[in-house]
Enzyme design. Structure first.
Site, PDB file in Angstrom:
ATOM      1  N   HIS A  60     -26.988  20.600   0.446  1.00  0.00           N
ATOM      2  CA  HIS A  60     -27.112  21.139  -0.904  1.00  0.00           C
ATOM      3  C   HIS A  60     -26.146  22.296  -1.094  1.00  0.00           C
TER       4      HIS A  60
ATOM      5  N   TYR B 196      -8.912  -3.351 -11.187  1.00  0.00           N
ATOM      6  CA  TYR B 196      -8.495  -2.191 -10.388  1.00  0.00           C
ATOM      7  C   TYR B 196      -7.159  -1.578 -10.866  1.00  0.00           C
TER       8      TYR B 196
ATOM      9  N   CYS C 176      -1.629   1.802  -2.931  1.00  0.00           N
ATOM     10  CA  CYS C 176      -2.609   2.871  -2.702  1.00  0.00           C
ATOM     11  C   CYS C 176      -2.008   4.280  -2.690  1.00  0.00           C
TER      12      CYS C 176
ATOM     13  N   CYS D 215       0.819  -1.210   0.000  1.00  0.00           N
ATOM     14  CA  CYS D 215       0.000   0.000   0.000  1.00  0.00           C
ATOM     15  C   CYS D 215       0.855   1.264   0.000  1.00  0.00           C
TER      16      CYS D 215
ATOM     17  N   GLU E  51     -25.812  14.195  -1.923  1.00  0.00           N
ATOM     18  CA  GLU E  51     -27.243  14.337  -1.607  1.00  0.00           C
ATOM     19  C   GLU E  51     -28.124  13.523  -2.546  1.00  0.00           C
TER      20      GLU E  51
ATOM     21  N   LYS F  73      -0.307   5.481  -5.949  1.00  0.00           N
ATOM     22  CA  LYS F  73      -1.388   5.478  -6.949  1.00  0.00           C
ATOM     23  C   LYS F  73      -2.309   6.685  -6.764  1.00  0.00           C
TER      24      LYS F  73
ATOM     25  N   GLU G  24      -6.934   1.904 -12.989  1.00  0.00           N
ATOM     26  CA  GLU G  24      -6.467   3.087 -12.243  1.00  0.00           C
ATOM     27  C   GLU G  24      -5.176   3.642 -12.855  1.00  0.00           C
TER      28      GLU G  24
HETATM   29  P1  FAD Z   1       1.451  -6.170   1.972  1.00  0.00           P
HETATM   30  O1  FAD Z   1       1.132  -4.747   2.165  1.00  0.00           O
HETATM   31  O2  FAD Z   1       1.701  -6.612   0.573  1.00  0.00           O
HETATM   32  O3  FAD Z   1       2.731  -6.479   2.889  1.00  0.00           O
HETATM   33  C1  FAD Z   1       3.396  -7.702   2.861  1.00  0.00           C
HETATM   34  C2  FAD Z   1       4.860  -7.476   3.219  1.00  0.00           C
HETATM   35  O4  FAD Z   1       5.474  -8.718   3.527  1.00  0.00           O
HETATM   36  C3  FAD Z   1       5.666  -6.879   2.085  1.00  0.00           C
HETATM   37  O5  FAD Z   1       6.478  -5.841   2.557  1.00  0.00           O
HETATM   38  C4  FAD Z   1       6.519  -8.041   1.587  1.00  0.00           C
HETATM   39  O6  FAD Z   1       7.718  -7.625   1.002  1.00  0.00           O
HETATM   40  C5  FAD Z   1       6.748  -8.781   2.896  1.00  0.00           C
HETATM   41  N1  FAD Z   1       7.094 -10.201   2.750  1.00  0.00           N
HETATM   42  C6  FAD Z   1       6.601 -11.105   1.876  1.00  0.00           C
HETATM   43  N2  FAD Z   1       7.138 -12.322   2.135  1.00  0.00           N
HETATM   44  C7  FAD Z   1       7.973 -12.170   3.190  1.00  0.00           C
HETATM   45  C8  FAD Z   1       8.784 -13.068   3.929  1.00  0.00           C
HETATM   46  N3  FAD Z   1       8.812 -14.361   3.660  1.00  0.00           N
HETATM   47  N4  FAD Z   1       9.538 -12.584   4.940  1.00  0.00           N
HETATM   48  C9  FAD Z   1       9.493 -11.265   5.256  1.00  0.00           C
HETATM   49  N5  FAD Z   1       8.730 -10.381   4.593  1.00  0.00           N
HETATM   50  C10 FAD Z   1       7.963 -10.831   3.585  1.00  0.00           C
HETATM   51  N6  FAD Z   1      -6.006  -1.162  -1.344  1.00  0.00           N
HETATM   52  C11 FAD Z   1      -6.867  -0.225  -0.914  1.00  0.00           C
HETATM   53  O7  FAD Z   1      -7.527  -0.418   0.117  1.00  0.00           O
HETATM   54  N7  FAD Z   1      -7.009   0.974  -1.561  1.00  0.00           N
HETATM   55  C12 FAD Z   1      -6.300   1.261  -2.685  1.00  0.00           C
HETATM   56  O8  FAD Z   1      -6.452   2.338  -3.240  1.00  0.00           O
HETATM   57  C13 FAD Z   1      -5.388   0.290  -3.155  1.00  0.00           C
HETATM   58  N8  FAD Z   1      -4.630   0.552  -4.239  1.00  0.00           N
HETATM   59  C14 FAD Z   1      -3.733  -0.378  -4.667  1.00  0.00           C
HETATM   60  C15 FAD Z   1      -2.975  -0.086  -5.795  1.00  0.00           C
HETATM   61  C16 FAD Z   1      -2.079  -1.006  -6.271  1.00  0.00           C
HETATM   62  C17 FAD Z   1      -1.249  -0.674  -7.477  1.00  0.00           C
HETATM   63  C18 FAD Z   1      -1.929  -2.262  -5.603  1.00  0.00           C
HETATM   64  C19 FAD Z   1      -0.934  -3.269  -6.109  1.00  0.00           C
HETATM   65  C20 FAD Z   1      -2.665  -2.566  -4.480  1.00  0.00           C
HETATM   66  C21 FAD Z   1      -3.591  -1.626  -4.008  1.00  0.00           C
HETATM   67  N9  FAD Z   1      -4.384  -1.881  -2.886  1.00  0.00           N
HETATM   68  C22 FAD Z   1      -5.269  -0.934  -2.455  1.00  0.00           C
HETATM   69  C23 FAD Z   1      -4.297  -3.158  -2.162  1.00  0.00           C
HETATM   70  C24 FAD Z   1      -3.434  -3.008  -0.885  1.00  0.00           C
HETATM   71  O9  FAD Z   1      -2.184  -2.448  -1.226  1.00  0.00           O
HETATM   72  C25 FAD Z   1      -3.249  -4.366  -0.234  1.00  0.00           C
HETATM   73  O10 FAD Z   1      -4.523  -4.933  -0.012  1.00  0.00           O
HETATM   74  C26 FAD Z   1      -2.521  -4.275   1.098  1.00  0.00           C
HETATM   75  O11 FAD Z   1      -1.264  -3.680   0.941  1.00  0.00           O
HETATM   76  C27 FAD Z   1      -2.367  -5.666   1.696  1.00  0.00           C
HETATM   77  O12 FAD Z   1      -1.648  -5.596   2.903  1.00  0.00           O
HETATM   78  P2  FAD Z   1      -0.910  -6.880   3.488  1.00  0.00           P
HETATM   79  O13 FAD Z   1      -0.436  -6.500   4.845  1.00  0.00           O
HETATM   80  O14 FAD Z   1      -1.755  -8.063   3.347  1.00  0.00           O
HETATM   81  O15 FAD Z   1       0.338  -7.130   2.528  1.00  0.00           O
HETATM   82  P1  NDP Z   2      -7.312  -8.665 -10.482  1.00  0.00           P
HETATM   83  O1  NDP Z   2      -7.033 -10.078 -10.172  1.00  0.00           O
HETATM   84  O2  NDP Z   2      -8.456  -7.982  -9.854  1.00  0.00           O
HETATM   85  O3  NDP Z   2      -7.500  -8.526 -12.076  1.00  0.00           O
HETATM   86  C1  NDP Z   2      -6.630  -9.083 -13.006  1.00  0.00           C
HETATM   87  C2  NDP Z   2      -6.960  -8.574 -14.398  1.00  0.00           C
HETATM   88  O4  NDP Z   2      -6.008  -9.090 -15.318  1.00  0.00           O
HETATM   89  C3  NDP Z   2      -8.328  -9.023 -14.896  1.00  0.00           C
HETATM   90  O5  NDP Z   2      -8.872  -8.011 -15.685  1.00  0.00           O
HETATM   91  C4  NDP Z   2      -7.989 -10.272 -15.726  1.00  0.00           C
HETATM   92  O6  NDP Z   2      -8.910 -10.523 -16.736  1.00  0.00           O
HETATM   93  C5  NDP Z   2      -6.675  -9.843 -16.333  1.00  0.00           C
HETATM   94  N1  NDP Z   2      -5.813 -10.953 -16.723  1.00  0.00           N
HETATM   95  C6  NDP Z   2      -5.429 -11.978 -15.949  1.00  0.00           C
HETATM   96  N2  NDP Z   2      -4.583 -12.774 -16.628  1.00  0.00           N
HETATM   97  C7  NDP Z   2      -4.430 -12.240 -17.856  1.00  0.00           C
HETATM   98  C8  NDP Z   2      -3.684 -12.591 -18.987  1.00  0.00           C
HETATM   99  N3  NDP Z   2      -2.910 -13.659 -18.998  1.00  0.00           N
HETATM  100  N4  NDP Z   2      -3.735 -11.802 -20.063  1.00  0.00           N
HETATM  101  C9  NDP Z   2      -4.517 -10.703 -20.056  1.00  0.00           C
HETATM  102  N5  NDP Z   2      -5.259 -10.304 -19.014  1.00  0.00           N
HETATM  103  C10 NDP Z   2      -5.212 -11.076 -17.908  1.00  0.00           C
HETATM  104  O7  NDP Z   2      -5.953  -7.939 -10.202  1.00  0.00           O
HETATM  105  P2  NDP Z   2      -5.471  -6.443  -9.948  1.00  0.00           P
HETATM  106  O8  NDP Z   2      -4.023  -6.570 -10.050  1.00  0.00           O
HETATM  107  O9  NDP Z   2      -6.130  -5.438 -10.794  1.00  0.00           O
HETATM  108  O10 NDP Z   2      -5.876  -6.142  -8.443  1.00  0.00           O
HETATM  109  C11 NDP Z   2      -5.442  -6.969  -7.380  1.00  0.00           C
HETATM  110  C12 NDP Z   2      -6.136  -6.570  -6.117  1.00  0.00           C
HETATM  111  O11 NDP Z   2      -5.548  -5.388  -5.590  1.00  0.00           O
HETATM  112  C13 NDP Z   2      -7.611  -6.229  -6.314  1.00  0.00           C
HETATM  113  O12 NDP Z   2      -8.415  -7.369  -6.116  1.00  0.00           O
HETATM  114  C14 NDP Z   2      -7.867  -5.184  -5.283  1.00  0.00           C
HETATM  115  O13 NDP Z   2      -8.459  -5.747  -4.132  1.00  0.00           O
HETATM  116  C15 NDP Z   2      -6.511  -4.608  -4.939  1.00  0.00           C
HETATM  117  N6  NDP Z   2      -6.491  -3.220  -5.416  1.00  0.00           N
HETATM  118  C16 NDP Z   2      -7.343  -2.314  -4.832  1.00  0.00           C
HETATM  119  C17 NDP Z   2      -7.414  -1.021  -5.311  1.00  0.00           C
HETATM  120  C18 NDP Z   2      -8.365  -0.051  -4.692  1.00  0.00           C
HETATM  121  O14 NDP Z   2      -8.864  -0.298  -3.612  1.00  0.00           O
HETATM  122  N7  NDP Z   2      -8.657   1.079  -5.336  1.00  0.00           N
HETATM  123  C19 NDP Z   2      -6.586  -0.593  -6.410  1.00  0.00           C
HETATM  124  C20 NDP Z   2      -5.734  -1.609  -6.936  1.00  0.00           C
HETATM  125  C21 NDP Z   2      -5.705  -2.875  -6.447  1.00  0.00           C
HETATM  126  P3  NDP Z   2     -10.169 -11.525 -16.544  1.00  0.00           P
HETATM  127  O15 NDP Z   2     -11.261 -10.712 -15.942  1.00  0.00           O
HETATM  128  O16 NDP Z   2     -10.448 -11.969 -17.925  1.00  0.00           O
HETATM  129  O17 NDP Z   2      -9.729 -12.640 -15.660  1.00  0.00           O
END
Ligand code: FAD
Ligand code: NDP
Length: 640
Positions: A615, A346, A210, A205, A620, A213, A350
């Site tokens: 408003h 997502y 997050c 995140c 609203e 982004k 985004e």
């Molecule tokens: P993480 O935050 O992924 O933390 C896991 C940590 O463990 C990492 O630092 C990793 O390096 C470490 N790790 C892994 N394996 C090991 C190991 N064996 N030993 C030691 N360390 C290890 N969520 C939202 O709510 N709002 C958003 O707007 C949003 N935007 C997102 C945008 C993007 C591009 C992405 C990819 C995700 C987004 N998410 C968003 C999802 C959100 O980031 C994740 O749901 C959240 O970070 C999950 O937290 P976590 O603690 O499960 O894991």
């Molecule tokens: P998702 O698993 O949600 O989506 C993957 C996308 O990639 C789908 O559109 C899927 O298509 C497509 N895809 C998968 N495999 C292939 C392939 N081989 N070739 C082409 N297209 C493919 O993953 P995201 O990475 O977008 O998000 C992961 C999670 O991170 C989300 O579930 C969300 O919870 C979290 N997140 C939250 C955000 C927020 O809160 N604003 C922002 C970003 C991430 P198909 O539908 O056909 O399977």
């Protein structure tokens, strides 16, 4: 005396050991009593209880010895019932004495107080060891060591709790657990992306999710604001306005560094031992910590796995060599140029949204539909609006190879549309956003018996986030079938620590979790999609109140998206229970957060109608919805 004695979880060797210990203790107690001292089984604490008469004392001692789990209870006592429930639910047999139903109950209780130093019930012994009451039993079963305690296993370790992963969930759990006085350690290690990108403490995140982004989403919106500004009478030379990618990345990364530092400080202030090391299990109580140069071992009574996930790569030529993922995008040193985003959920939408908004030619390659799992009417609105902003969608297509031209740097992408090799295009940057895979492969989970889902590779947990090994828990993105969202990981980590160490019984509620997709025009939602509501309740039982509307801030620019809101209701419930809310408009995330509270609390459509709007605001609209889909009337935009 009425005694319910059930069978025992105790070996012959242990019997001998206990009998010897008990005999030794009896002897020492006799001498203590003889010289005027009295010592409880709890330790050396002196009891002021008068020495009880022989038969009761003998009975209690024999009962404790003869029952591997011995409970002194009162039939009306709720805490005694809870204690018995714990053993029943674990399939453990116990002996119980209901003191209030026993003619010698008072004498037994006095003898018990003399022996254990405890006056209240339940008074529990396991393997001849005084446990205490329900509040002492609670952490033993909640932390999953009840079986260990019953089989005489070790229960004291270097740490009470070790957390693997310092992201949203891990950090929240560490802070909470340390607040209850537990000895906590956390290890976090970032394996560099295939292109070599790495980052600091805080997880996805903060570093590659997050936070960067949302900041880049904001940067792209400023372009729209500037364009709107001309319509609102501001005068400046639009052609002279340019965006500096490198400056934005520097600013964003500098903010992220401050967050990395803040988390290190938070761990230190909370006495959480931090290891910048990769963790993998040796056994269910031992973790190996590996850095690039060192290896060490730590032990803990409990572990929380919070290792999150990392972007997936499709198994096609050039994917890992030439493409980036969200792990690389936010710290990319050079401008992206012409971009192809692969994926349509997502992350893909985004990132495509803000890259296009920042002025880069952006195409999105869609395998099937946009935003699988989301309300598809809303997904269509997002697509329409993104197209109007200039994003190109390449539908029903998947990439088959990527090849870089060393001279120009352009990456030629070949792809298949509906199974036919028809797509070919050259791009400066390919962003793969095809989903994420859980970080479970290198934890040696199989070796210690933690079960993972065969296809998702995520860890299977029960409603208490407990894995198949009762002392090991998993939260956040690594846990199977949970929403992958930061607040979900945080809340799950916090509640888990409270259950483990503060006698809380509150479970994480994964229903009605609100979320927002930060596309150029945002989409916020909570609860059921229309399709889910129909599947669950049947079309006849639901209705949808909806309205298209123009948001005031955009009315004179003519470039504003057509906003739209809908409430999904269960018609048969009195006053119509709202089971889903969806809104597509600027700042939708801010709006849906508040309404999610209403839906969580069981708000009816009438509650929305009775709520007085503010408003003029966008939010609203939820207080004035009158048109139902079933009426067939138009929900087109009206005046204010
Ligand atoms: P993480 O935050 O992924 O933390 C896991 C940590 O463990 C990492 O630092 C990793 O390096 C470490 N790790 C892994 N394996 C090991 C190991 N064996 N030993 C030691 N360390 C290890 N969520 C939202 O709510 N709002 C958003 O707007 C949003 N935007 C997102 C945008 C993007 C591009 C992405 C990819 C995700 C987004 N998410 C968003 C999802 C959100 O980031 C994740 O749901 C959240 O970070 C999950 O937290 P976590 O603690 O499960 O894991
Ligand atoms: P998702 O698993 O949600 O989506 C993957 C996308 O990639 C789908 O559109 C899927 O298509 C497509 N895809 C998968 N495999 C292939 C392939 N081989 N070739 C082409 N297209 C493919 O993953 P995201 O990475 O977008 O998000 C992961 C999670 O991170 C989300 O579930 C969300 O919870 C979290 N997140 C939250 C955000 C927020 O809160 N604003 C922002 C970003 C991430 P198909 O539908 O056909 O399977």
């Amino acid at each position: 005396m009425k005694v319910v004695t059930m069978n025992h979880c105790i070996t012959n060797e242990k019997w001998k050991l206990i009998s010897t210990k008990l005999a030794a203790r009896k002897a020492s107690r006799k001498s203590e009593v003889a010289d005027g001292r009295s010592v409880s089984r709890r330790g050396s604490r002196k009891s002021e209880t008068p020495v009880p008469t022989g038969p009761a004392l003998k009975f209690v001692e024999e009962f404790i010895t003869n029952n591997s789990i011995a409970i002194f209870s009162k039939s009306w006592c709720p805490w005694c019932s809870k204690a018995k429930e714990v053993f029943n639910s674990h399939g453990l047999k116990y002996g119980v004495i209901e003191l209030d139903l026993d003619e010698n109950g008072a004498n037994i209780q006095q003898a018990l107080k003399y022996i254990s130093g405890q006056k209240t019930v339940p008074n529990i012994y396991i393997n001849n060891r005084h446990i205490g009451g329900y509040s002492e039993l609670y952490p033993i079963f909640e932390t999953g060591v009840l079986d260990d305690v019953c089989s005489g296993g070790q229960i004291d370790f270097e740490y009470d709790l070790v957390i693997i992963g310092g992201g949203s969930g891990g950090l929240a759990a560490a802070r909470e657990a340390s607040g209850f006085g537990k000895k906590v350690a956390l290890c976090d290690f970032v394996v560099p992306s295939p292109l070599g990108t790495k980052w600091g403490l805080g997880g996805t995140c903060v570093n590659v999710g997050c936070i960067p982004k949302k900041l880049m989403h904001r940067a792209s919106q400023i372009r729209n604001d500037m364009s709107d500004a001309l319509d609102f009478g501001w005068e400046f030379n639009k052609e002279g306005v340019a965006h500096n990618w490198e400056k934005m990345v520097t600013q964003v990364q500098s903010y992220i560094k401050s967050l990395n530092f803040g988390y290190r400080k938070m761990l230190m202030e909370n006495n959480v031992k931090y290891f910048n090391a990769f963790g993998s299990f040796v056994d269910k109580h031992t973790l190996k910590l590996k850095t690039d140069t060192t290896e060490s071992i730590i032990s803990a009574r409990n572990f929380i796995i919070a290792t999150g996930g990392r972007p997936k790569y499709p198994d096609i030529p050039g994917a890992k060599q030439f493409c980036i993922t969200s792990d690389d995008l936010f710290s990319m040193k050079h401008r992206p140029g012409k971009v192809l985003v692969v994926g349509a959920s997502y992350v893909a939408l985004e990132c495509a949204g803000f890259l296009n908004g920042l002025g880069y030619d952006t195409s999105v390659m869609v395998r099937s539909i946009l935003l699988r799992g989301f309300d598809q009417q809303m997904a269509e609105k997002i697509e329409e609006h993104m197209i109007s902003c200039g994003v190109k969608f390449i539908k029903n297509t998947v990439p088959t190879s990527f090849k870089k031209n060393d001279k120009t740097g352009a990456i030629t992408t070949l792809g298949e549309t509906n199974g036919k090799k028809t797509f070919s295009g050259a791009f400066d940057t390919i962003l793969l956003a095809v989903g994420r895979e859980a970080c479970t492969a290198k934890l040696n989970l199989e070796g210690i018996g933690v079960k993972i889902h065969p296809t998702s590779k995520r860890i299977i947990v029960d409603e208490k986030e407990r894995t198949s090994v009762p002392t090991i828990f998993a939260i956040g993105d690594v846990a199977d079938e949970k929403p992958e969202l930061t607040p979900v990981a945080i809340q799950a980590g916090k509640l888990l620590a409270m259950r483990l160490y503060n006698m809380s019984t509150q479970l994480m509620d994964y229903k009605n979790v609100p979320t927002s997709v930060f596309t150029p025009c945002e989409y916020g939602c909570v609860g059921f999609t229309e399709a889910e509501a129909i599947t669950k309740h049947g079309e006849a039982k639901i209705d949808v109140y909806h309205q298209e509307f123009a948001y005031l801030e955009g009315v004179i620019t003519e470039k504003a998206p057509k906003s739209y809101a809908k409430l999904i209701v269960l018609k048969e419930e009195k006053d119509e229970l709202v089971i889903g809310a969806h809104i597509f408009c600027p700042n939708a995330g801010e709006i849906i957060q508040g309404f999610a509270l209403g839906i969580r609390m069981g708000a009816k459509k009438k509650d929305f109608d009775d709520l007085v709007g503010i408003h003029p605001t966008v939010a609203e609209v939820f207080t004035t919805l009158t048109i139902t889909k079933s009426s067939g009337k138009s929900a087109g935009a009206t005046g204010c």
